[in-house]
Write an enzyme that holds these catalytic residues in place. Structure first.
Site, PDB file in Angstrom:
ATOM      1  N   ASP A   1     -19.459 -50.893  25.800  1.00 28.31           N
ATOM      2  CA  ASP A   1     -20.260 -49.925  26.563  1.00 28.31           C
ATOM      3  C   ASP A   1     -20.892 -48.833  25.688  1.00 28.31           C
ATOM      4  O   ASP A   1     -21.335 -47.817  26.200  1.00 28.31           O
ATOM      5  CB  ASP A   1     -19.376 -49.259  27.634  1.00 28.31           C
ATOM      6  CG  ASP A   1     -20.168 -49.091  28.950  1.00 28.31           C
ATOM      7  OD1 ASP A   1     -19.944 -48.077  29.635  1.00 28.31           O
ATOM      8  OD2 ASP A   1     -21.024 -49.941  29.234  1.00 28.31           O
TER       9      ASP A   1
ATOM     10  N   LYS B   1     -26.254 -63.645  21.831  1.00 32.82           N
ATOM     11  CA  LYS B   1     -24.905 -63.156  22.143  1.00 32.82           C
ATOM     12  C   LYS B   1     -24.088 -64.372  22.498  1.00 32.82           C
ATOM     13  O   LYS B   1     -24.213 -64.936  23.579  1.00 32.82           O
ATOM     14  CB  LYS B   1     -24.917 -62.161  23.302  1.00 32.82           C
ATOM     15  CG  LYS B   1     -23.519 -61.601  23.636  1.00 32.82           C
ATOM     16  CD  LYS B   1     -23.568 -60.549  24.719  1.00 32.82           C
ATOM     17  CE  LYS B   1     -22.172 -60.069  25.124  1.00 32.82           C
ATOM     18  NZ  LYS B   1     -21.806 -58.772  24.550  1.00 32.82           N
TER      19      LYS B   1
ATOM     20  N   GLU C   1     -25.263 -60.129  18.939  1.00 31.63           N
ATOM     21  CA  GLU C   1     -24.393 -59.117  19.549  1.00 31.63           C
ATOM     22  C   GLU C   1     -22.980 -59.675  19.709  1.00 31.63           C
ATOM     23  O   GLU C   1     -22.783 -60.800  20.175  1.00 31.63           O
ATOM     24  CB  GLU C   1     -24.925 -58.672  20.917  1.00 31.63           C
ATOM     25  CG  GLU C   1     -24.001 -57.622  21.558  1.00 31.63           C
ATOM     26  CD  GLU C   1     -24.386 -57.178  22.952  1.00 31.63           C
ATOM     27  OE1 GLU C   1     -25.467 -57.553  23.436  1.00 31.63           O
ATOM     28  OE2 GLU C   1     -23.565 -56.455  23.553  1.00 31.63           O
ATOM     29  N   GLY C   2     -22.006 -58.864  19.330  1.00 29.83           N
ATOM     30  CA  GLY C   2     -20.607 -59.269  19.518  1.00 29.83           C
ATOM     31  C   GLY C   2     -20.168 -59.017  20.954  1.00 29.83           C
ATOM     32  O   GLY C   2     -20.980 -59.042  21.888  1.00 29.83           O
ATOM     33  N   ALA C   3     -18.876 -58.744  21.121  1.00 30.84           N
ATOM     34  CA  ALA C   3     -18.334 -58.423  22.451  1.00 30.84           C
ATOM     35  C   ALA C   3     -17.340 -57.289  22.259  1.00 30.84           C
ATOM     36  O   ALA C   3     -16.364 -57.439  21.493  1.00 30.84           O
ATOM     37  CB  ALA C   3     -17.636 -59.640  23.058  1.00 30.84           C
TER      38      ALA C   3
ATOM     39  N   VAL D   1     -28.362 -52.627  24.246  1.00 29.69           N
ATOM     40  CA  VAL D   1     -29.596 -51.835  24.189  1.00 29.69           C
ATOM     41  C   VAL D   1     -30.122 -51.789  22.761  1.00 29.69           C
ATOM     42  O   VAL D   1     -31.320 -51.994  22.516  1.00 29.69           O
ATOM     43  CB  VAL D   1     -29.335 -50.423  24.759  1.00 29.69           C
ATOM     44  CG1 VAL D   1     -30.456 -49.465  24.426  1.00 29.69           C
ATOM     45  CG2 VAL D   1     -29.138 -50.496  26.271  1.00 29.69           C
TER      46      VAL D   1
ATOM     47  N   PRO E   1     -32.132 -41.848  20.980  1.00 30.75           N
ATOM     48  CA  PRO E   1     -31.957 -40.837  22.037  1.00 30.75           C
ATOM     49  C   PRO E   1     -31.365 -41.405  23.327  1.00 30.75           C
ATOM     50  O   PRO E   1     -31.438 -42.629  23.585  1.00 30.75           O
ATOM     51  CB  PRO E   1     -33.383 -40.329  22.282  1.00 30.75           C
ATOM     52  CG  PRO E   1     -34.275 -41.439  21.840  1.00 30.75           C
ATOM     53  CD  PRO E   1     -33.567 -42.130  20.719  1.00 30.75           C
ATOM     54  N   LEU E   2     -30.798 -40.522  24.097  1.00 32.14           N
ATOM     55  CA  LEU E   2     -30.410 -40.868  25.466  1.00 32.14           C
ATOM     56  C   LEU E   2     -31.718 -40.978  26.256  1.00 32.14           C
ATOM     57  O   LEU E   2     -32.491 -40.016  26.324  1.00 32.14           O
ATOM     58  CB  LEU E   2     -29.519 -39.763  26.053  1.00 32.14           C
ATOM     59  CG  LEU E   2     -29.093 -39.942  27.514  1.00 32.14           C
ATOM     60  CD1 LEU E   2     -28.227 -41.188  27.697  1.00 32.14           C
ATOM     61  CD2 LEU E   2     -28.324 -38.696  27.977  1.00 32.14           C
TER      62      LEU E   2
HETATM   63  N1  LIG Z   1     -29.928 -44.998  24.440  1.00 33.50           N
HETATM   64  C1  LIG Z   1     -29.574 -45.170  25.728  1.00 33.50           C
HETATM   65  N2  LIG Z   1     -30.139 -44.410  26.696  1.00 33.50           N
HETATM   66  C2  LIG Z   1     -29.787 -44.561  27.994  1.00 33.50           C
HETATM   67  N3  LIG Z   1     -28.863 -45.443  28.451  1.00 33.50           N
HETATM   68  C3  LIG Z   1     -28.261 -46.208  27.501  1.00 33.50           C
HETATM   69  C4  LIG Z   1     -28.580 -46.123  26.122  1.00 33.50           C
HETATM   70  N4  LIG Z   1     -27.819 -47.029  25.448  1.00 33.50           N
HETATM   71  C5  LIG Z   1     -27.057 -47.644  26.381  1.00 33.50           C
HETATM   72  N5  LIG Z   1     -27.323 -47.173  27.615  1.00 33.50           N
HETATM   73  C6  LIG Z   1     -26.668 -47.592  28.878  1.00 33.50           C
HETATM   74  O1  LIG Z   1     -25.259 -47.556  28.660  1.00 33.50           O
HETATM   75  C7  LIG Z   1     -24.637 -48.708  29.283  1.00 33.50           C
HETATM   76  C8  LIG Z   1     -23.940 -49.536  28.203  1.00 33.50           C
HETATM   77  O2  LIG Z   1     -24.927 -50.036  27.304  1.00 33.50           O
HETATM   78  P1  LIG Z   1     -24.800 -51.525  26.758  1.00 33.50           P
HETATM   79  O3  LIG Z   1     -24.691 -52.493  27.890  1.00 33.50           O
HETATM   80  O4  LIG Z   1     -25.891 -51.739  25.774  1.00 33.50           O
HETATM   81  O5  LIG Z   1     -23.401 -51.442  26.011  1.00 33.50           O
HETATM   82  P2  LIG Z   1     -22.647 -52.602  25.236  1.00 33.50           P
HETATM   83  O6  LIG Z   1     -21.970 -51.994  24.065  1.00 33.50           O
HETATM   84  O7  LIG Z   1     -23.589 -53.724  24.993  1.00 33.50           O
HETATM   85  O8  LIG Z   1     -21.559 -53.066  26.297  1.00 33.50           O
HETATM   86  P3  LIG Z   1     -20.680 -54.425  26.277  1.00 33.50           P
HETATM   87  O9  LIG Z   1     -19.518 -54.138  25.413  1.00 33.50           O
HETATM   88  O10 LIG Z   1     -20.346 -54.638  27.708  1.00 33.50           O
HETATM   89  O11 LIG Z   1     -21.575 -55.517  25.740  1.00 33.50           O
HETATM   90  C9  LIG Z   1     -25.758 -49.472  29.985  1.00 33.50           C
HETATM   91  O12 LIG Z   1     -25.832 -49.034  31.331  1.00 33.50           O
HETATM   92  C10 LIG Z   1     -27.005 -49.032  29.249  1.00 33.50           C
HETATM   93  O13 LIG Z   1     -28.187 -49.106  30.036  1.00 33.50           O
HETATM   94  C1  LIG Z   2     -16.344 -56.662  29.844  1.00 33.58           C
HETATM   95  C2  LIG Z   2     -17.033 -55.835  28.793  1.00 33.58           C
HETATM   96  N1  LIG Z   2     -18.340 -55.421  29.307  1.00 33.58           N
HETATM   97  C3  LIG Z   2     -17.232 -56.630  27.508  1.00 33.58           C
HETATM   98  N2  LIG Z   2     -18.073 -57.784  27.786  1.00 33.58           N
HETATM   99  C4  LIG Z   2     -15.926 -57.079  26.883  1.00 33.58           C
HETATM  100  C5  LIG Z   2     -15.162 -55.907  26.349  1.00 33.58           C
HETATM  101  C6  LIG Z   2     -13.808 -56.298  25.776  1.00 33.58           C
HETATM  102  C7  LIG Z   2     -13.026 -55.055  25.315  1.00 33.58           C
HETATM  103  C8  LIG Z   2     -11.590 -55.375  24.957  1.00 33.58           C
HETATM  104  C9  LIG Z   2     -10.850 -54.127  24.476  1.00 33.58           C
HETATM  105  O1  LIG Z   2     -11.228 -53.541  23.433  1.00 33.58           O
HETATM  106  O2  LIG Z   2      -9.929 -53.665  25.193  1.00 33.58           O
HETATM  107 MG   LIG Z   3     -23.572 -55.699  25.586  1.00 32.84          MG
END
Ligand SMILES: Nc1ncnc2c1ncn2[C@@H]1O[C@H](COP(=O)(O)OP(=O)(O)OP(=O)(O)O)[C@@H](O)[C@H]1O
Ligand SMILES: C[C@H](N)[C@H](N)CCCCCC(=O)O
Ligand SMILES: [Mg+2]
EC number: 6.3.3.3
Length: 253
Positions: free
Chosen positions: A22, A47, A125-127, A27, A216-217
């Site tokens: 997250d 991914k 992209e990892g997880a 993004v 940026p956000l």
């Molecule tokens: N720069 C940004 N500005 C606004 N919102 C963002 C930004 N970066 C990420 N977000 C929001 O934050 C949330 C998490 O982003 P994202 O899904 O890219 O995370 P992630 O690391 O890929 O998560 P996961 O581990 O589930 O793959 C999403 O709702 C996304 O739209």
């Molecule tokens: C479900 C989530 N959005 C991701 N796809 C998987 C995140 C695994 C995190 C495991 C951990 O660090 O506890």
């Molecule tokens: Mg992701």
């Protein structure tokens, strides 16, 4: 259980990981892919495994890949961008065990080779973060990055707490023999507090790796304006000397 050879020798790309789930890996990975393609680099997003997929009409949807597909204008089916989809929002190894399935590395390798045969740069992209189990508990996201032999881009949060998370992620990667291109600080506020202002230089000093950029956000990532801010912010990353130093494709702003 790790294999020691790269899946496809000589493939150019980056492996986008993060300090946590997250943090914005999707993004950033989608934005990098879109920025590269906007400068005529034949890049594609990949991914291998997504857990926590949404179910639509009885099908599991790779929502991360769908975001990248839309933002970067990828003419690939989701199944090619994310060959393994899991329902439960858990570490992929746990989600797979709960679903009674096994994640097959050869499925990942075949999908990766297929894309690598048609694109010049892969943004993978990892997880979650690096120490997330993918296959049982002995093949982690870290092992996948090592197996693909791609340098890491680490996505980090901007605020208090990120120094520890980010430096530990860099150190873990380096200890595992991975190369780290640098750190992208995501959702960087317009008016950062003292922690936000001082964190970038401290992370660089303690990790020995550059801050590739501060994204940026963005208030509305679904709007055209928001998408443009994202893509142009990552184009700045791609045009910066720190990106060139690690050998990424050079683009002109
Ligand atoms: N720069 C940004 N500005 C606004 N919102 C963002 C930004 N970066 C990420 N977000 C929001 O934050 C949330 C998490 O982003 P994202 O899904 O890219 O995370 P992630 O690391 O890929 O998560 P996961 O581990 O589930 O793959 C999403 O709702 C996304 O739209
Ligand atoms: C479900 C989530 N959005 C991701 N796809 C998987 C995140 C695994 C995190 C495991 C951990 O660090 O506890
Ligand atoms: Mg992701």
């Amino acid at each position: 259980m790790t294999q020691s050879w790269p899946v496809v020798p000589g493939v150019r790309g980056v492996f986008v990981t993060g300090t946590d789930t997250d943090v914005g890996k999707t993004v950033i990975a989608a934005g990098l892919t879109a920025a590269l393609r906007s400068r005529q680099v034949r890049a594609v997003y990949f991914k291998p495994v997504q857990s926590g997929c949404r179910e639509e009409d009885g099908q599991l949807i790779a929502t991360d890949a769908r975001f990248a597909q839309t933002l970067a204008g990828l003419g690939e089916p989701l199944s090619r961008l994310t060959p393994i989809t899991l329902k439960l929002p858990l570490a992929p190894a746990v989600a797979a065990a709960q679903a009674g399935v096994t994640i097959d590395l050869e499925v990942i390798a075949a999908a990766y080779r297929e894309l690598a045969g048609r694109y010049d740069f892969l943004v993978v992209e990892g997880a979650g973060g690096l120490y997330v189990p993918l296959i049982d508990y002995d093949f982690l996201v870290l092992d996948l990055a090592r197996w693909l032999r791609l340098p890491l881009v680490i996505v980090a949060r901007p605020g208090l707490g990120t120094i520890n998370h980010t430096v530990m992620t860099v150190k873990a990667a380096l200890h595992a023999g991975l190369s780290v291109a640098g750190v992208i600080i995501n959702q960087y506020p317009e008016h950062p507090n003292l922690a936000g202002r001082t964190n970038p230089e401290i992370i660089e000093a303690l990790s020995g790796r550059p801050i590739l950029g501060k994204i940026p956000l963005i208030s509305d990532l679904q709007s055209e304006a928001g998408k443009t801010v994202l893509i142009e912010s990552l184009a700045d990353v791609l045009a910066a000397p720190t990106w060139r130093r690690f050998g990424g494709p050079v683009i002109r702003k």
